[in-house]
Design a protein around this motif. Structure first.
Motif, PDB file in Angstrom:
ATOM      1  N   GLY A  84     -33.317  -7.291 -10.184  1.00 48.61           N
ATOM      2  CA  GLY A  84     -34.078  -6.075 -10.102  1.00 48.61           C
ATOM      3  C   GLY A  84     -33.930  -5.135 -11.328  1.00 48.61           C
ATOM      4  O   GLY A  84     -32.966  -5.239 -12.072  1.00 48.61           O
ATOM      5  N   ASN A  85     -34.852  -4.396 -11.506  1.00 51.81           N
ATOM      6  CA  ASN A  85     -34.752  -3.342 -12.781  1.00 51.81           C
ATOM      7  C   ASN A  85     -35.441  -2.027 -12.345  1.00 51.81           C
ATOM      8  O   ASN A  85     -35.984  -1.872 -11.327  1.00 51.81           O
ATOM      9  CB  ASN A  85     -35.685  -3.865 -14.111  1.00 51.81           C
ATOM     10  N   GLY A  86     -35.392  -1.149 -13.415  1.00 46.84           N
ATOM     11  CA  GLY A  86     -35.826   0.186 -13.205  1.00 46.84           C
ATOM     12  C   GLY A  86     -37.276   0.317 -12.759  1.00 46.84           C
ATOM     13  O   GLY A  86     -37.614   1.164 -11.993  1.00 46.84           O
ATOM     14  N   SER A  87     -38.126  -0.442 -13.231  1.00 44.51           N
ATOM     15  CA  SER A  87     -39.424  -0.177 -13.293  1.00 44.51           C
ATOM     16  C   SER A  87     -39.975  -1.158 -11.759  1.00 44.51           C
ATOM     17  O   SER A  87     -41.007  -0.911 -11.296  1.00 44.51           O
ATOM     18  CB  SER A  87     -40.646  -0.966 -14.161  1.00 44.51           C
ATOM     19  N   GLN A  88     -39.333  -2.170 -11.226  1.00 49.63           N
ATOM     20  CA  GLN A  88     -39.714  -2.726 -10.147  1.00 49.63           C
ATOM     21  C   GLN A  88     -38.546  -2.552  -9.016  1.00 49.63           C
ATOM     22  O   GLN A  88     -37.454  -3.403  -9.294  1.00 49.63           O
ATOM     23  CB  GLN A  88     -40.149  -4.307 -10.573  1.00 49.63           C
ATOM     24  N   PRO A  89     -38.643  -1.790  -8.061  1.00 48.59           N
ATOM     25  CA  PRO A  89     -37.701  -1.466  -6.980  1.00 48.59           C
ATOM     26  C   PRO A  89     -37.105  -2.901  -6.381  1.00 48.59           C
ATOM     27  O   PRO A  89     -37.860  -3.775  -6.409  1.00 48.59           O
ATOM     28  CB  PRO A  89     -38.140  -0.688  -6.106  1.00 48.59           C
ATOM     29  N   LEU A 141     -22.171  -0.248  -7.809  1.00 50.31           N
ATOM     30  CA  LEU A 141     -22.992  -0.856  -6.736  1.00 50.31           C
ATOM     31  C   LEU A 141     -23.692  -2.182  -7.237  1.00 50.31           C
ATOM     32  O   LEU A 141     -24.611  -2.876  -6.484  1.00 50.31           O
ATOM     33  CB  LEU A 141     -24.004  -0.016  -5.966  1.00 50.31           C
ATOM     34  N   PHE A 142     -23.855  -2.449  -8.542  1.00 43.99           N
ATOM     35  CA  PHE A 142     -24.716  -3.368  -9.110  1.00 43.99           C
ATOM     36  C   PHE A 142     -25.917  -3.343  -8.860  1.00 43.99           C
ATOM     37  O   PHE A 142     -26.994  -4.321  -8.428  1.00 43.99           O
ATOM     38  CB  PHE A 142     -24.349  -4.956  -8.463  1.00 43.99           C
ATOM     39  N   ILE A 143     -26.774  -1.935  -9.056  1.00 43.93           N
ATOM     40  CA  ILE A 143     -27.967  -2.006  -8.740  1.00 43.93           C
ATOM     41  C   ILE A 143     -28.512  -1.101  -9.690  1.00 43.93           C
ATOM     42  O   ILE A 143     -27.938  -0.391 -10.288  1.00 43.93           O
ATOM     43  CB  ILE A 143     -28.334  -1.251  -7.082  1.00 43.93           C
ATOM     44  N   SER A 144     -30.082  -0.812  -9.859  1.00 44.46           N
ATOM     45  CA  SER A 144     -30.648   0.294 -10.897  1.00 44.46           C
ATOM     46  C   SER A 144     -30.406   1.464 -10.233  1.00 44.46           C
ATOM     47  O   SER A 144     -30.239   1.902  -9.107  1.00 44.46           O
ATOM     48  CB  SER A 144     -31.907  -0.316 -11.175  1.00 44.46           C
ATOM     49  N   GLU A 145     -30.411   2.346 -11.034  1.00 47.23           N
ATOM     50  CA  GLU A 145     -30.663   3.833 -10.595  1.00 47.23           C
ATOM     51  C   GLU A 145     -31.583   4.175  -9.913  1.00 47.23           C
ATOM     52  O   GLU A 145     -31.724   5.018  -8.941  1.00 47.23           O
ATOM     53  CB  GLU A 145     -30.506   4.671 -12.026  1.00 47.23           C
ATOM     54  N   ARG A 146     -32.694   3.462 -10.188  1.00 45.25           N
ATOM     55  CA  ARG A 146     -33.983   3.987  -9.259  1.00 45.25           C
ATOM     56  C   ARG A 146     -34.030   3.453  -7.966  1.00 45.25           C
ATOM     57  O   ARG A 146     -34.286   3.997  -6.821  1.00 45.25           O
ATOM     58  CB  ARG A 146     -35.276   3.371 -10.029  1.00 45.25           C
ATOM     59  N   THR A 147     -33.323   2.312  -7.793  1.00 42.37           N
ATOM     60  CA  THR A 147     -33.045   1.653  -6.466  1.00 42.37           C
ATOM     61  C   THR A 147     -32.103   2.784  -5.578  1.00 42.37           C
ATOM     62  O   THR A 147     -32.076   2.861  -4.350  1.00 42.37           O
ATOM     63  CB  THR A 147     -32.347   0.209  -6.608  1.00 42.37           C
ATOM     64  N   LEU A 148     -31.198   2.962  -6.332  1.00 42.51           N
ATOM     65  CA  LEU A 148     -30.065   4.191  -5.824  1.00 42.51           C
ATOM     66  C   LEU A 148     -30.588   5.301  -5.129  1.00 42.51           C
ATOM     67  O   LEU A 148     -30.606   5.768  -4.222  1.00 42.51           O
ATOM     68  CB  LEU A 148     -29.008   4.112  -6.694  1.00 42.51           C
ATOM     69  N   TYR A 149     -31.488   5.790  -6.166  1.00 44.73           N
ATOM     70  CA  TYR A 149     -32.239   7.019  -5.703  1.00 44.73           C
ATOM     71  C   TYR A 149     -33.294   6.702  -4.725  1.00 44.73           C
ATOM     72  O   TYR A 149     -33.181   7.636  -3.645  1.00 44.73           O
ATOM     73  CB  TYR A 149     -33.097   7.490  -6.837  1.00 44.73           C
ATOM     74  N   ARG A 150     -33.768   5.522  -4.481  1.00 45.68           N
ATOM     75  CA  ARG A 150     -34.571   5.279  -3.319  1.00 45.68           C
ATOM     76  C   ARG A 150     -33.873   5.119  -2.152  1.00 45.68           C
ATOM     77  O   ARG A 150     -34.360   5.623  -0.884  1.00 45.68           O
ATOM     78  CB  ARG A 150     -35.487   4.088  -3.520  1.00 45.68           C
ATOM     79  N   LYS A 151     -32.868   4.432  -1.984  1.00 47.01           N
ATOM     80  CA  LYS A 151     -31.732   4.220  -1.177  1.00 47.01           C
ATOM     81  C   LYS A 151     -31.282   5.643  -0.630  1.00 47.01           C
ATOM     82  O   LYS A 151     -31.146   6.137   0.839  1.00 47.01           O
ATOM     83  CB  LYS A 151     -30.820   3.520  -1.075  1.00 47.01           C
ATOM     84  N   ILE A 152     -31.012   6.497  -1.305  1.00 46.27           N
ATOM     85  CA  ILE A 152     -30.653   7.934  -1.028  1.00 46.27           C
ATOM     86  C   ILE A 152     -31.671   8.652  -0.087  1.00 46.27           C
ATOM     87  O   ILE A 152     -31.282   9.364   0.808  1.00 46.27           O
ATOM     88  CB  ILE A 152     -30.144   8.546  -2.198  1.00 46.27           C
ATOM     89  N   LYS A 153     -32.795   8.488  -0.720  1.00 48.24           N
ATOM     90  CA  LYS A 153     -33.998   9.146   0.136  1.00 48.24           C
ATOM     91  C   LYS A 153     -34.276   8.588   1.446  1.00 48.24           C
ATOM     92  O   LYS A 153     -34.213   9.227   2.575  1.00 48.24           O
ATOM     93  CB  LYS A 153     -35.161   9.097  -0.850  1.00 48.24           C
ATOM     94  N   GLU A 154     -34.054   7.065   1.542  1.00 47.65           N
ATOM     95  CA  GLU A 154     -34.198   6.306   2.853  1.00 47.65           C
ATOM     96  C   GLU A 154     -33.309   6.734   3.761  1.00 47.65           C
ATOM     97  O   GLU A 154     -33.761   6.884   4.867  1.00 47.65           O
ATOM     98  CB  GLU A 154     -34.428   4.980   2.370  1.00 47.65           C
ATOM     99  N   LEU A 155     -32.102   6.748   3.485  1.00 45.04           N
ATOM    100  CA  LEU A 155     -31.157   7.068   4.397  1.00 45.04           C
ATOM    101  C   LEU A 155     -30.609   8.452   4.517  1.00 45.04           C
ATOM    102  O   LEU A 155     -29.803   8.621   5.365  1.00 45.04           O
ATOM    103  CB  LEU A 155     -29.835   6.094   3.840  1.00 45.04           C
ATOM    104  N   GLY A 156     -31.458   9.480   4.124  1.00 41.78           N
ATOM    105  CA  GLY A 156     -31.182  10.687   4.135  1.00 41.78           C
ATOM    106  C   GLY A 156     -29.898  11.072   3.730  1.00 41.78           C
ATOM    107  O   GLY A 156     -29.091  12.100   4.456  1.00 41.78           O
ATOM    108  N   ILE A 157     -29.505  10.748   2.735  1.00 36.20           N
ATOM    109  CA  ILE A 157     -27.923  11.204   2.140  1.00 36.20           C
ATOM    110  C   ILE A 157     -27.942  12.491   1.333  1.00 36.20           C
ATOM    111  O   ILE A 157     -28.821  12.298   0.319  1.00 36.20           O
ATOM    112  CB  ILE A 157     -27.293  10.059   1.331  1.00 36.20           C
ATOM    113  N   ASN A 158     -27.587  13.375   2.025  1.00 37.44           N
ATOM    114  CA  ASN A 158     -27.902  14.950   1.399  1.00 37.44           C
ATOM    115  C   ASN A 158     -26.378  15.228   0.662  1.00 37.44           C
ATOM    116  O   ASN A 158     -26.215  16.212  -0.247  1.00 37.44           O
ATOM    117  CB  ASN A 158     -27.995  15.805   2.284  1.00 37.44           C
ATOM    118  N   GLU A 159     -25.242  14.862   1.424  1.00 38.69           N
ATOM    119  CA  GLU A 159     -23.970  15.607   0.902  1.00 38.69           C
ATOM    120  C   GLU A 159     -23.067  14.160   0.757  1.00 38.69           C
ATOM    121  O   GLU A 159     -23.207  13.473   1.333  1.00 38.69           O
ATOM    122  CB  GLU A 159     -23.297  16.489   1.907  1.00 38.69           C
ATOM    123  N   TYR A 160     -22.288  14.412  -0.232  1.00 38.18           N
ATOM    124  CA  TYR A 160     -21.179  13.307  -0.719  1.00 38.18           C
ATOM    125  C   TYR A 160     -20.112  14.048  -1.347  1.00 38.18           C
ATOM    126  O   TYR A 160     -19.432  13.632  -2.083  1.00 38.18           O
ATOM    127  CB  TYR A 160     -21.745  12.077  -1.363  1.00 38.18           C
TER     128      TYR A 160
END
Length: 403
Positions: free
Chosen positions: A271-276, A384-403
């Motif tokens: 995985g890379n930043g330009s391709q989730p 987490l061994f992932i790209s920053e873009r993937t992490l951002y997308r998962k935060i949105k998908e899982l509704g993570i607002n507070e940590y």
């Protein structure tokens, strides 16, 4: 300039002529203020070159800011780069400087520059031409003195023909081009890199390093490596975590190398930043990380058990190993009551612990990483061994607002 010293300073491994040529160009252009465009496939290590250019320039005592253009939502990218005024949009409770203002006198690295929307491309072109920019929601023109180094794995000439990238911006950015070779173009460096990654895993998780036999090494060096260094690193980490034998044969290695770039039984994560990442890839990456952590804890338990059996353990070690065993449900926690035989019917029956759903497991892993790194997504993504873009997308998908 001594190339060996540069490689040692920035952790660059390899002696291929193509890589040395790219490094020489970076060192030669560093003392100037010319814009540089770094191109190459995803995973080849383009991010090292702007760091080298900044470190060997007259701007080295000023700020260096790296911006992943593909990881910032289109609606906020202008604000991130150029700043905004209070009340310029919903949520703008105060004025904020952008990266071009913060980096005045220094260097900005625009990674994945081809991901910029057209409106932002126009603003960037103005900065490159005149050094001027305007904050979002303002009419006041400001000046900045910034060196821009951009990078992309996209064919910008094709993007220009398709109308996705401005031709005038391309020529402004591409004053000095640097091409970073793909891993398959550096065959003499592949085995050296693999050994480095395997050794890093062995040191980090206290396990013997893996080695390749002659046939496996030949297979490694002949493979196409679509994911380049990032893919090679993932393969080294996966084999280190999964295989019991520390000597890897060609038959074993083949299971980790897709023949046509598609996923096999044991996936190669590229995985890379330009391709989730696909959702399955993301979940597998978390499982590999959990496996690494588990092996580390098992090694620690073995070490402490040895000390206990030898009579050399401390109370702290005994308490620590008890904690491990309780967490693994091998022994009950102190507060748990174990009913005596014959009284089961009169005791309150405790409901079995609910199994977590896949989404809950992913959410917990992400929140844990974000908390560990105080909300810094770049470090959490690396954890987490992932790209920053993937992490951002998962935060949105899982509704993570507070940590």
């Amino acid at each position: 300039m001594d190339l060996l010293a540069v490689k040692q300073r920035f952790g660059i491994i390899g002696n291929s002529d193509a890589m040395d040529r790219a490094l020489e160009i970076a060192l030669r252009v560093a003392p100037t203020d010319l814009s540089v465009l770094v191109t190459g496939e995803s995973g080849v290590g383009k991010e090292f070159f702007p760091q080298i250019i900044h470190a060997y320039s007259a701007r080295k005592h000023h700020k260096y800011i790296a911006v992943n253009c593909g990881a910032i939502p289109e609606g906020t990218i202008d604000s991130e780069l150029f700043g905004h005024e209070k009340g310029s949009f919903t949520g703008a409770t105060e004025a904020r400087k952008g990266y071009f203002e913060e980096a005045d006198g220094g260097t900005i690295f625009l990674d994945e520059v081809a991901e910029l929307p057209h409106s932002t491309q126009v603003r960037l072109l103005r900065v490159l031409q005149t050094g001027e920019f305007i904050r979002v929601g303002s009419s006041k023109t400001q000046k900045t003195n910034v060196r821009v180094v951009a990078a992309t794995n996209i064919n910008l000439q094709a993007a220009i023909r398709e109308g996705r990238f401005r031709e005038d911006l391309y020529y402004r950015l591409n004053t000095v081009p640097i091409y970073v070779p793909a891993l398959r173009q550096r065959k003499e460096d592949i085995y050296t890199l693999f050994r480095k990654f395997a050794a890093d895993v062995a040191i980090q998780y206290r396990m013997p390093p893996i080695t390749l036999d002659a046939q496996a090494r030949a297979m490694l060096e002949d493979y196409y490596w679509r994911g380049n260094i990032r893919q090679l690193k993932n393969v080294a980490e996966q084999i280190s975590a999964i295989e019991e034998s520390r000597t890897i044969t060609a038959e074993v290695l083949r299971r980790y190398l897709p023949e046509d770039g598609s996923q096999t039984t044991v996936p190669v994560l590229v995985g890379n930043g330009s391709q989730p990442h696909a959702s399955g890839d993301f979940e597998r990456e978390l499982l590999y990380k959990m496996l690494f952590d588990m092996r580390s804890e098992i090694s620690e338990i073995k070490s402490m058990l040895h000390e206990i059996l030898a009579g050399r353990s401390t109370p702290e070690q005994a308490e620590r190993i008890a904690g491990f065993l309780q967490a693994a449900h091998v022994i009950p926690a102190p507060q748990e009551q174990v009913p005596a035989p014959g009284y089961a019917e009169s005791e309150e029956v405790t409901e079995p612990e609910r199994e977590l759903t896949k989404e809950e497991v992913l959410r917990n892993a992400i929140v844990k990483a974000l908390r560990k790194h105080n909300g810094r997504r770049k470090e959490a993504a690396k954890e987490l061994f992932i790209s920053e873009r993937t992490l951002y997308r998962k935060i949105k998908e899982l509704g993570i607002n507070e940590y």
